[in-house]
Enzyme design. Structure first.
Site, PDB file in Angstrom:
ATOM      1  N   GLU A   1      -4.594  -8.955  -0.029  1.00 19.58           N
ATOM      2  CA  GLU A   1      -5.387  -8.635   1.168  1.00 19.58           C
ATOM      3  C   GLU A   1      -6.845  -8.576   0.738  1.00 19.58           C
ATOM      4  O   GLU A   1      -7.201  -7.794  -0.150  1.00 19.58           O
ATOM      5  CB  GLU A   1      -4.971  -7.303   1.799  1.00 19.58           C
ATOM      6  CG  GLU A   1      -3.618  -7.363   2.487  1.00 19.58           C
ATOM      7  CD  GLU A   1      -3.260  -6.111   3.271  1.00 19.58           C
ATOM      8  OE1 GLU A   1      -4.179  -5.450   3.811  1.00 19.58           O
ATOM      9  OE2 GLU A   1      -2.062  -5.797   3.350  1.00 19.58           O
TER      10      GLU A   1
ATOM     11  N   GLU B   1       0.852  -1.211   0.000  1.00 14.76           N
ATOM     12  CA  GLU B   1       0.000   0.000   0.000  1.00 14.76           C
ATOM     13  C   GLU B   1       0.876   1.245   0.000  1.00 14.76           C
ATOM     14  O   GLU B   1       0.783   2.102   0.897  1.00 14.76           O
ATOM     15  CB  GLU B   1      -0.987  -0.032   1.175  1.00 14.76           C
ATOM     16  CG  GLU B   1      -1.968  -1.191   1.051  1.00 14.76           C
ATOM     17  CD  GLU B   1      -3.156  -1.152   2.002  1.00 14.76           C
ATOM     18  OE1 GLU B   1      -3.238  -0.236   2.848  1.00 14.76           O
ATOM     19  OE2 GLU B   1      -4.023  -2.044   1.881  1.00 14.76           O
TER      20      GLU B   1
HETATM   21  O1  AHR Z   1      -5.009  -5.980   7.220  1.00 14.97           O
HETATM   22  C1  AHR Z   1      -4.972  -4.793   7.926  1.00 14.97           C
HETATM   23  C2  AHR Z   1      -4.345  -3.649   7.121  1.00 14.97           C
HETATM   24  O2  AHR Z   1      -5.136  -3.338   6.022  1.00 14.97           O
HETATM   25  C3  AHR Z   1      -2.991  -3.917   6.526  1.00 14.97           C
HETATM   26  O3  AHR Z   1      -1.960  -3.747   7.436  1.00 14.97           O
HETATM   27  C4  AHR Z   1      -2.907  -2.903   5.438  1.00 14.97           C
HETATM   28  O4  AHR Z   1      -2.074  -3.289   4.372  1.00 14.97           O
HETATM   29  C5  AHR Z   1      -4.353  -2.716   5.017  1.00 14.97           C
HETATM   30  O5  AHR Z   1      -4.708  -1.395   4.900  1.00 14.97           O
END
Ligand code: AHR
Length: 521
Positions: free
Chosen positions: A325, A197
């Site tokens: 994610e 990110e």
């Molecule tokens: O999964 C929680 C958070 O969500 C992670 O650390 C981040 O990459 C995302 O914004």
């Protein structure tokens, strides 16, 4: 009007609905004669961040714990995760990755410096779970590590040395350091995230800035011996395909100079209706059930959107879309640390898992890995722990039931079906995917998203015949049913007997809010 007539009129008014419910038929054609792509087992990847009790308490208790462990890693968790065939774990973050300095997590534990985990609750991180412990976890599970390097607050030197420490067997400083710390042979590490990110907690960069950084970092991450890195570029915000365009263009622009330096491109998408009002994981109505499922179905649009941009620059689909994610993000459980993202997990989570896995299967020519957030005690977890006690969530059972699709050949499906209408909005009532495994068995996974209506399905198997069908089901009486300490098996896998096979035609009666996997052989 007498009471008797009122009852008759009411019955007549209801009749068309009853009749149409009985006569409803959804159709599914499974093209067993049109296999082309493989459903990568890495679609079943996990994500474990230094966040709340994912690592500490969840996976790691230390060697001196009364909880049975192997070199500090919980035996019960490893045993449970082995049953769902975890193929890969992404670590150490997430946002945590961009403040993690790997050299703080090696050597004698007593000497490791402490740090503040500023992203997640501001707690002290003592670095007792570091590189060796993570690689030990992967070895105990027999899975691949997916390491996320620090671009935000790290350096090219630091990241390139980490690769050398892990994978080199040569005469160099990092190999010597690894040996000094007790590991003679190098590990194999394939998957490497070049930042996380980077538009946000990974450094607040613009796409152009990150595209340059990506080249610089990737160039210095070397392959040692026969260890070939699969480098994953950070994506932008879920909807931001201009970020994708910038990275892909850069990759292609200068005669492919980055070719071989990136192999995957990351997409993060959480199922959240409103970031300011995420809602309870367990106390919800049909309205939230519906909006959560509508939202999660957007995954397919996002995969298609980013794939379309990638296709412009990579028509052969060599670069994988890595959904590293994904999952539900609800309010934390009352009374828990807001920075720890601890949430319960209900049949709604199971449905979200099934829908997303079906989407990833369908797009497996582009989606080469996915990592649900997160493996233990955080967000849409597989497992919840409380001290020595363990609860397997409904999501865990979907991963278990769906594990038959890992590395199987995708069988394309055509689904023509009913809608699930709630208020003024509608979504498809059913979700489906199918595959054929190496032993020639066909598996068909079906989800009925409707919380109160049974759906009947007629399924044609094209290009295959089967003699027998067997099945398993995950469902419950309530849409917010969940497993808890003291009641750990409210939602689990049960035998399913609602499918018949006659002359290559399957008829299936799917209960409301259910997920089924059929095996035809
Ligand atoms: O999964 C929680 C958070 O969500 C992670 O650390 C981040 O990459 C995302 O914004």
């Amino acid at each position: 009007m007498t009471r008797k007539y009122i009852v008759i009129i009411f019955a007549l008014l209801c009749m068309p609905r009853v009749l149409s419910a009985q006569s409803t038929t959804n159709t599914l054609v499974v093209h067993a004669d049109a296999t082309k792509d493989t459903i990568s087992k890495y679609i079943y990847g996990q994500f474990a961040e230094h966040l709340g009790h994912c690592i500490y308490g969840g996976l790691w208790v230390g060697e001196n714990s009364s909880i049975p462990n192997t070199r500090g890693i919980r035996n019960d968790i490893v045993a449970a995760l082995k049953k769902i065939k975890v193929p890969a774990i992404r670590w150490p973050g997430g946002c945590f990755a961009d403040e993690y300095h790997w050299k703080d997590g090696i050597g004698p534990r007593a000497d490791r410096p402490k740090m503040v985990n500023s992203n997640w609750g501001g707690v002290t991180e003592d670095n007792s779970f570091g590189t060796h412990e993570f690689m030990d976890l992967c070895e105990q599970l027999g899975c691949e590590p997916v390491i996320c390097g620090n671009i935000g607050s790290g350096t090219v030197k630091e990241m390139s040395e980490w690769v050398q420490y892990l994978t080199s067997d040569g005469d160099n400083p990092m190999t010597a350091l690894r040996k000094k710390n007790g590991r003679e042979k190098p590990w194999k590490v394939k998957f490497w995230c070049v930042g996380n990110e980077t538009w946000g907690c990974g450094g607040i960069m613009s796409a152009d800035h990150y595209a340059n950084e990506l080249g610089r970092y990737s160039f210095f991450l070397k392959n040692y011996g026969d260890n070939a890195l699969y480098k994953i570029a950070s994506g932008g915000l879920p909807e931001d395909d201009s970020w994708t365009e910038t990275i892909m263009k850069k990759w292609k622009s200068t005669d492919g100079w980055l070719q071989g330096y990136i192999s995957g491109y990351s997409l993060h998408f959480y199922t959240v209706n409103d970031w300011n009002k995420k809602g309870s994981a367990t106390a919800f109505t049909e309205n939230e059930w519906f909006t959560t499922l509508s939202k999660t179905l957007e995954m397919e649009k996002l995969v298609a959107k980013h794939s379309a941009v990638m296709d412009k620059y990579d028509a052969q689909r060599r670069i994988g879309l890595i959904v590293d994610e994904w999952g539900n993000w609800f309010d934390v459980e009352p009374g828990t640390n807001p920075g720890f993202l601890y949430q319960q997990n209900t049949l709604r989570d199971a449905m979200v898992a099934a829908v997303n896995l079906n989407i990833f299967h369908k797009h497996c020519d582009r989606v080469k890995m996915a990592n649900i957030a997160q493996m233990v005690n955080v967000l849409q977890a597989m497992i919840l722990t409380r001290g020595k006690d363990v609860v397997l969530t409904p999501t865990y059972y979907v991963f278990k039931m769906y594990s038959v699709h890992q590395d199987a050949a995708l069988l394309p499906v055509d689904l023509q079906g009913e809608s699930y209408t709630h208020g003024l909005d509608s979504i498809p009532a059913l979700s489906a995917s199918a595959s054929r495994d190496k032993e020639g068995r066909t598996h068909i996974s079906l989800a009925n998203l409707h919380p109160s209506k049974r759906e009947n399905l007629r399924c044609e198997l094209k290009g295959t015949t089967g003699a027998r069908v067997a099945g398993e089901i995950i469902t419950a009486g309530m849409m917010n049913a969940y497993n808890d300490f003291g009641n750990p098996e409210a939602v689990n896998i049960q035998p399913f007997t609602g499918a018949q096979l006659n002359n290559g035609i399957l008829t299936v009666s799917l209960p409301a809010k259910s997920i089924v996997t059929l095996e035809v052989k």
